[in-house]
Design a protein around this motif. Structure first.
Motif: not given
Length: 93
Positions: A1-7, A53-57, A85-93
């Motif tokens: 799972m990958t998350y794109l967070q936009i603040t 939430g996404f399936d991949s980066r 906006p502050d844009v960040r991408i996180y991947q679940v370990a």
């Protein structure tokens, strides 16, 4: 799972309009964006965050280049933003 967070820095007076934009594009995002799994609006005292939430980066990065994001979402939110906006991408370990 990958998350794109936009603040988003949006004044309190404009948050209702921003929430309306979130609601308008949530269903199209989930129905048409490849790899999309979820989308949530998080309200904090200092700002708003949209957590996708996404399936991949790769799917998250493709969404950032998509017409839905660039022409629809960004164009709608731009007049409401107090800062970039502050844009960040996180991947679940």
């Amino acid at each position: 799972m990958t998350y794109l967070q936009i603040t988003l820095k949006i004044a309190e007076a404009n948050r209702g309009a921003a929430a309306g934009i979130y609601q308008k594009y949530k269903a199209p995002f989930l129905a048409t964006v490849a790899g999309a799994r979820s989308k949530e609006l998080l309200v904090r005292e200092a700002d708003l965050q949209v957590l996708h939430g996404f399936d991949s980066r790769e799917s998250a990065e493709a969404y950032l280049r998509s017409e839905l994001f660039t022409a629809d979402v960004v164009a709608s939110l731009k007049p409401l933003l107090d800062a970039a906006p502050d844009v960040r991408i996180y991947q679940v370990a």
